[in-house]
Design a protein around this motif. Structure first.
Motif, PDB file in Angstrom:
ATOM      1  N   ALA A   1     -21.705   1.290  12.136  1.00 55.31           N
ATOM      2  CA  ALA A   1     -22.904   1.134  11.312  1.00 55.31           C
ATOM      3  C   ALA A   1     -24.119   1.114  12.220  1.00 55.31           C
ATOM      4  CB  ALA A   1     -22.837  -0.143  10.474  1.00 55.31           C
ATOM      5  N   THR A   2     -25.204   1.672  11.733  1.00 59.77           N
ATOM      6  CA  THR A   2     -26.467   1.646  12.446  1.00 59.77           C
ATOM      7  C   THR A   2     -27.543   1.145  11.512  1.00 59.77           C
ATOM      8  OG1 THR A   2     -28.140   3.011  13.573  1.00 59.77           O
ATOM      9  CG2 THR A   2     -26.837   4.075  11.852  1.00 59.77           C
ATOM     10  N   ARG A   3     -28.434   0.321  12.042  1.00 66.06           N
ATOM     11  CA  ARG A   3     -29.516  -0.216  11.239  1.00 66.06           C
ATOM     12  C   ARG A   3     -30.786  -0.281  12.069  1.00 66.06           C
ATOM     13  NH1 ARG A   3     -30.598  -5.906  11.525  1.00 66.06           N
ATOM     14  NH2 ARG A   3     -29.299  -6.991  13.043  1.00 66.06           N
TER      15      ARG A   3
ATOM     16  N   ALA B   1     -30.052   4.671  15.718  1.00 67.07           N
ATOM     17  CA  ALA B   1     -29.546   5.962  15.268  1.00 67.07           C
ATOM     18  C   ALA B   1     -29.819   6.136  13.778  1.00 67.07           C
ATOM     19  CB  ALA B   1     -28.060   6.085  15.555  1.00 67.07           C
ATOM     20  N   ILE B   2     -30.135   7.350  13.388  1.00 60.96           N
ATOM     21  CA  ILE B   2     -30.406   7.643  11.993  1.00 60.96           C
ATOM     22  C   ILE B   2     -29.132   8.018  11.245  1.00 60.96           C
ATOM     23  CG2 ILE B   2     -31.760   9.090  10.430  1.00 60.96           C
ATOM     24  CD1 ILE B   2     -33.760   9.501  12.683  1.00 60.96           C
ATOM     25  N   SER B   3     -28.243   8.733  11.909  1.00 62.71           N
ATOM     26  CA  SER B   3     -27.011   9.205  11.278  1.00 62.71           C
ATOM     27  C   SER B   3     -25.855   9.045  12.251  1.00 62.71           C
ATOM     28  CB  SER B   3     -27.141  10.668  10.845  1.00 62.71           C
ATOM     29  OG  SER B   3     -27.492  11.485  11.954  1.00 62.71           O
ATOM     30  N   LEU B   4     -24.641   8.961  11.710  1.00 64.84           N
ATOM     31  CA  LEU B   4     -23.436   8.754  12.506  1.00 64.84           C
ATOM     32  C   LEU B   4     -22.329   9.672  12.013  1.00 64.84           C
ATOM     33  CD1 LEU B   4     -23.263   4.845  12.697  1.00 64.84           C
ATOM     34  CD2 LEU B   4     -23.944   6.393  14.530  1.00 64.84           C
ATOM     35  N   ALA B   5     -21.437  10.028  12.945  1.00 66.27           N
ATOM     36  CA  ALA B   5     -20.249  10.796  12.600  1.00 66.27           C
ATOM     37  C   ALA B   5     -19.228  10.652  13.715  1.00 66.27           C
ATOM     38  CB  ALA B   5     -20.580  12.272  12.369  1.00 66.27           C
TER      39      ALA B   5
ATOM     40  N   HIS C   1     -13.095  14.403  14.534  1.00 66.95           N
ATOM     41  CA  HIS C   1     -11.920  14.284  13.677  1.00 66.95           C
ATOM     42  C   HIS C   1     -10.763  13.594  14.375  1.00 66.95           C
ATOM     43  CE1 HIS C   1     -13.363  16.532  10.184  1.00 66.95           C
ATOM     44  NE2 HIS C   1     -13.979  17.342  11.031  1.00 66.95           N
ATOM     45  N   ASP C   2     -10.706  13.655  15.701  1.00 66.97           N
ATOM     46  CA  ASP C   2      -9.674  12.926  16.419  1.00 66.97           C
ATOM     47  C   ASP C   2     -10.086  11.503  16.744  1.00 66.97           C
ATOM     48  OD1 ASP C   2     -11.574  13.374  18.336  1.00 66.97           O
ATOM     49  OD2 ASP C   2     -10.334  14.681  19.590  1.00 66.97           O
ATOM     50  N   GLY C   3     -11.338  11.124  16.440  1.00 69.39           N
ATOM     51  CA  GLY C   3     -11.800   9.763  16.664  1.00 69.39           C
ATOM     52  C   GLY C   3     -12.177   9.454  18.093  1.00 69.39           C
ATOM     53  N   GLU C   4     -12.163  10.426  18.988  1.00 61.97           N
ATOM     54  CA  GLU C   4     -12.437  10.140  20.389  1.00 61.97           C
ATOM     55  C   GLU C   4     -13.914  10.209  20.731  1.00 61.97           C
ATOM     56  OE1 GLU C   4     -10.154  12.576  22.950  1.00 61.97           O
ATOM     57  OE2 GLU C   4      -8.226  11.688  22.380  1.00 61.97           O
ATOM     58  N   LYS C   5     -14.726  10.849  19.889  1.00 59.55           N
ATOM     59  CA  LYS C   5     -16.140  10.999  20.141  1.00 59.55           C
ATOM     60  C   LYS C   5     -16.945  10.435  18.974  1.00 59.55           C
ATOM     61  CE  LYS C   5     -15.670  13.251  24.040  1.00 59.55           C
ATOM     62  NZ  LYS C   5     -16.092  12.676  25.337  1.00 59.55           N
ATOM     63  N   ILE C   6     -18.146   9.951  19.298  1.00 61.89           N
ATOM     64  CA  ILE C   6     -19.092   9.474  18.292  1.00 61.89           C
ATOM     65  C   ILE C   6     -20.357  10.304  18.424  1.00 61.89           C
ATOM     66  CG2 ILE C   6     -20.498   7.535  17.489  1.00 61.89           C
ATOM     67  CD1 ILE C   6     -18.356   5.681  18.640  1.00 61.89           C
ATOM     68  N   TYR C   7     -20.778  10.933  17.335  1.00 61.95           N
ATOM     69  CA  TYR C   7     -21.999  11.709  17.309  1.00 61.95           C
ATOM     70  C   TYR C   7     -23.065  10.894  16.586  1.00 61.95           C
ATOM     71  CZ  TYR C   7     -18.704  15.463  18.385  1.00 61.95           C
ATOM     72  OH  TYR C   7     -17.729  16.224  18.958  1.00 61.95           O
ATOM     73  N   ALA C   8     -24.159  10.637  17.267  1.00 61.35           N
ATOM     74  CA  ALA C   8     -25.249   9.836  16.711  1.00 61.35           C
ATOM     75  C   ALA C   8     -26.519  10.668  16.699  1.00 61.35           C
ATOM     76  CB  ALA C   8     -25.454   8.558  17.523  1.00 61.35           C
ATOM     77  N   GLY C   9     -27.126  10.788  15.537  1.00 57.81           N
ATOM     78  CA  GLY C   9     -28.354  11.548  15.396  1.00 57.81           C
ATOM     79  C   GLY C   9     -29.572  10.654  15.540  1.00 57.81           C
ATOM     80  N   TYR C  10     -30.483  11.055  16.429  1.00 57.48           N
ATOM     81  CA  TYR C  10     -31.728  10.323  16.671  1.00 57.48           C
ATOM     82  C   TYR C  10     -32.918  11.220  16.331  1.00 57.48           C
ATOM     83  CZ  TYR C  10     -28.963   6.759  19.099  1.00 57.48           C
ATOM     84  OH  TYR C  10     -28.061   5.772  19.406  1.00 57.48           O
ATOM     85  N   LYS C  11     -34.102  10.736  16.631  1.00 58.64           N
ATOM     86  CA  LYS C  11     -35.307  11.472  16.260  1.00 58.64           C
ATOM     87  C   LYS C  11     -35.453  12.783  17.022  1.00 58.64           C
ATOM     88  CE  LYS C  11     -38.067   7.529  14.743  1.00 58.64           C
ATOM     89  NZ  LYS C  11     -39.323   6.750  14.930  1.00 58.64           N
TER      90      LYS C  11
ATOM     91  N   ILE D   1     -32.368  14.008  13.260  1.00 60.85           N
ATOM     92  CA  ILE D   1     -31.080  14.357  12.646  1.00 60.85           C
ATOM     93  C   ILE D   1     -30.775  13.338  11.556  1.00 60.85           C
ATOM     94  CG2 ILE D   1     -28.644  14.746  13.053  1.00 60.85           C
ATOM     95  CD1 ILE D   1     -30.491  16.790  14.356  1.00 60.85           C
ATOM     96  N   SER D   2     -30.778  13.781  10.310  1.00 59.42           N
ATOM     97  CA  SER D   2     -30.568  12.872   9.187  1.00 59.42           C
ATOM     98  C   SER D   2     -29.112  12.791   8.749  1.00 59.42           C
ATOM     99  CB  SER D   2     -31.431  13.313   7.998  1.00 59.42           C
ATOM    100  OG  SER D   2     -31.108  14.644   7.620  1.00 59.42           O
ATOM    101  N   CYS D   3     -28.288  13.800   9.032  1.00 62.33           N
ATOM    102  CA  CYS D   3     -26.869  13.780   8.671  1.00 62.33           C
ATOM    103  C   CYS D   3     -26.126  14.798   9.527  1.00 62.33           C
ATOM    104  CB  CYS D   3     -26.656  14.051   7.176  1.00 62.33           C
ATOM    105  SG  CYS D   3     -27.491  15.527   6.575  1.00 62.33           S
ATOM    106  N   ILE D   4     -24.827  14.576   9.688  1.00 64.79           N
ATOM    107  CA  ILE D   4     -23.997  15.382  10.581  1.00 64.79           C
ATOM    108  C   ILE D   4     -22.692  15.713   9.864  1.00 64.79           C
ATOM    109  CG2 ILE D   4     -22.827  15.475  12.823  1.00 64.79           C
ATOM    110  CD1 ILE D   4     -24.795  13.395  13.833  1.00 64.79           C
ATOM    111  N   ALA D   5     -22.204  16.940  10.058  1.00 60.40           N
ATOM    112  CA  ALA D   5     -20.918  17.377   9.520  1.00 60.40           C
ATOM    113  C   ALA D   5     -20.224  18.244  10.563  1.00 60.40           C
ATOM    114  CB  ALA D   5     -21.082  18.136   8.212  1.00 60.40           C
TER     115      ALA D   5
END
Length: 542
Positions: free
Chosen positions: A262-264, A295-299, A302-312, A336-340
């Motif tokens: 979670a990011t806030r 961070a604005i967005s998180l993802a 798929h293997d759970g080894e990396k975290i992608y965080a979107g910032y300004k 970055i407002s959302c990631i897929a």
């Protein structure tokens, strides 16, 4: 002399990037969920049941309390299992009853040189254990429900959605005041379908469990009594929660995998434990003046080894097993407002921004090259992106935006224009969620008018409108294992706090006025709206 033989396979990130990839999916209850949430290892001679009992986690993550958790995935075969593996006949597939005894006897009478040669030959080549198809894909082992005495045949059936009437199962409401409005900000099912994560404005995050009677019933009667949802875990985190995401390999049977990010506002990324609500670790992003950025967005990958965080102005890539501030930066021009991301292309990211554009990046290329392509079509900032595999290898992207009354469906093989425009009512800037089933048959979306629109993607007709709420329906989530639809409602309402009294509204309709003479009501005037999270049964009814 007795030779101890032991094989340990360590699947790390370097091996996952090689062409010979073994996919280990630990995102569901073993033998209780569908194929998308079961442990599936494509090995020719190794039995799936044997692997299920030998999956272990060797922790490499250090939490704030100094404990170790969330490791890389590894498997270990015992000596007995190894003898069983080597004793199998590759020609006819029939086990020899005396093979284990003969092998143990031959090892016991071997010379020292023969022991060394036997040890070298005992290492099983990973390529020899993979059964491949003609196109190079791994063959999943056939699972016979009747062969497993502990398995329930109903657990192997694919959930059927929207085949009967909608039955309300459970509900949870929050009251609001003019000083502190508690409204929901979406809802998120865990990958195994057992828990529902609900962020509440100014009330942190709540984890709620599915009612126990729903696990064993194929159909729900319309006269079922309404259950009250209780928070199994409550994280009283203040401020506004920007985004949250479950760990993709989450399995309720293994507590070390039960977590979410979670990011806030003004805070780093926190990893929370879904069992006791404790803080496991944090991932911090810093700006040019060495101050913490939110961070604005998180993802997750798929293997759970990396975290992608979107910032300004960048995308930060964290290693899940390495908390802290160490990360890779990929500069971008917009927030970055959302990631897929798709499972077929783990090195690329599709990102939305507040300018209404969808950009596709290849993380292997330099950031100076820019995005591979840019999609338009929305008039507001992108709030959600989701990939769905429609057909064999046909990845379709679904996108939604704020103050934009349509969901766009893109075929990623030809992205010049969207395939379909799905109409919905979105009149505010908040994120209005949509979700679809794993087979890509049904898509459901909320709306600011309180209704849930359901589309049959195979027919592409007009949506079925379900008036489930009387306030804004901001969250929609379809359970991946059971035909249960979760919806959440609520939004910020502008009220005049200078007036001595406020009108009270319940379920969107004006009722009465609060007495202004009462000192308690003067200090805290309560304004009640439909701030609720509801579970609906959308499968067969009895």
């Amino acid at each position: 002399m007795k030779l101890n033989l032991k094989i340990r396979w360590q699947v790390d990130s370097a091996f996952l990037r090689s062409p010979r990839t073994v996919t280990l999916c630990l995102s569901g209850k073993s033998n209780e969920m569908d194929d998308s949430v079961n442990l599936s290892v494509s090995m020719g001679d190794v039995e799936a049941s044997m692997l299920n009992h030998n999956v272990s986690f060797s922790s490499t993550m250090v939490t704030s309390a100094g404990d170790l958790s969330l490791p890389k995935l590894s498997m270990t075969l015992t000596e007995a299992e190894l003898l069983k593996l080597r004793s199998r006949c590759p020609k006819n597939g029939v086990d020899s009853p005396n093979a284990s005894v003969a092998m143990e006897t031959s090892v016991g009478v071997a010379t020292a040189q023969e022991d060394v040669e036997a040890k070298e030959e005992s290492v099983v080549d990973l390529e020899d254990t993979l059964e491949m198809t003609s196109n190079g894909n791994q063959v999943k082992p056939d699972v016979d429900p009747a062969a497993d005495s502990e398995a329930d045949p109903a657990d192997y059936s694919v959930p059927e959605y929207f085949k009967g009437s909608i039955v309300e199962l459970a509900r949870r409401c929050w009251t609001s005041s003019t000083e502190a409005q508690h409204y929901t900000k979406g809802c998120y099912w865990s990958p195994d379908g057992t828990c529902l994560l609900v962020p509440i404005h100014l009330d942190g995050m709540h984890v709620m469990e599915v009612p126990a009677d729903l696990y064993s019933t194929p159909a729900v009667p319309s006269t079922r009594p309404l259950s009250k949802l209780e928070s199994a875990v409550h994280v009283p985190e203040g401020g506004t929660v920007y985004d949250c995401v479950w760990y993709p390999q989450m399995n309720s049977l293994q507590p070390e995998t039960c977590l979410w990010l979670a990011t806030r506002q003004h805070e780093p990324i926190h990893m929370w434990d879904a069992f006791d609500g404790s803080l496991r670790c944090s991932y911090s992003g810093y700006d040019a003046v060495d101050e913490v950025m939110a961070a604005i967005s998180l993802a997750f990958s798929h293997d759970g080894e990396k975290i992608y965080a979107g910032y300004k102005r960048c995308i930060k890539i964290f290693d899940t097993s390495r908390p802290g501030r160490l990360c890779d930066d990929y500069p971008v021009k917009f927030a970055i407002s959302c990631i897929a991301q798709t499972t077929a292309h783990p090195n690329t990211l599709t990102c939305g921004n507040w300018h209404g554009y969808i950009q596709h990046f290849d993380l292997r290329c330099s950031h100076k090259q820019g995005p591979l392509f840019t999609l338009g079509g929305h008039k507001g900032g992108i709030t959600q992106l989701r990939y769905g595999e429609i057909g064999a290898g046909e990845w379709h992207l679904f996108s939604g935006a704020r103050k934009c009354g349509k969901i766009l469906q893109w075929d990623m093989r030809n992205y010049k224009k969207p395939l379909v425009e799905l109409k919905r009512h979105v009149d505010t800037n908040q994120r209005i969620q949509f979700d679809f089933t794993a087979d890509g048959h049904w898509l459901a979306s909320g709306g600011t008018w309180g209704s849930v629109n359901v589309w049959d993607l195979q027919n592409c007709g007009d949506p079925t409108i379900l008036p489930l709420h009387s306030d804004c329906c901001n969250g929609v989530a379809l359970n991946p294992a059971m035909p249960i639809l979760a919806t959440s409602s609520g939004q910020f309402h502008f009220t005049d706090q200078s007036t001595p009294r406020d009108n009270v509204t319940l379920n969107g309709s004006e009722t009465t006025e609060l007495p202004a003479s009462d000192e308690v009501h003067q200090n805290q005037r309560e304004v009640i709206y439909e701030n609720a999270v509801v579970l609906w049964w959308c499968g067969p009814t009895g």
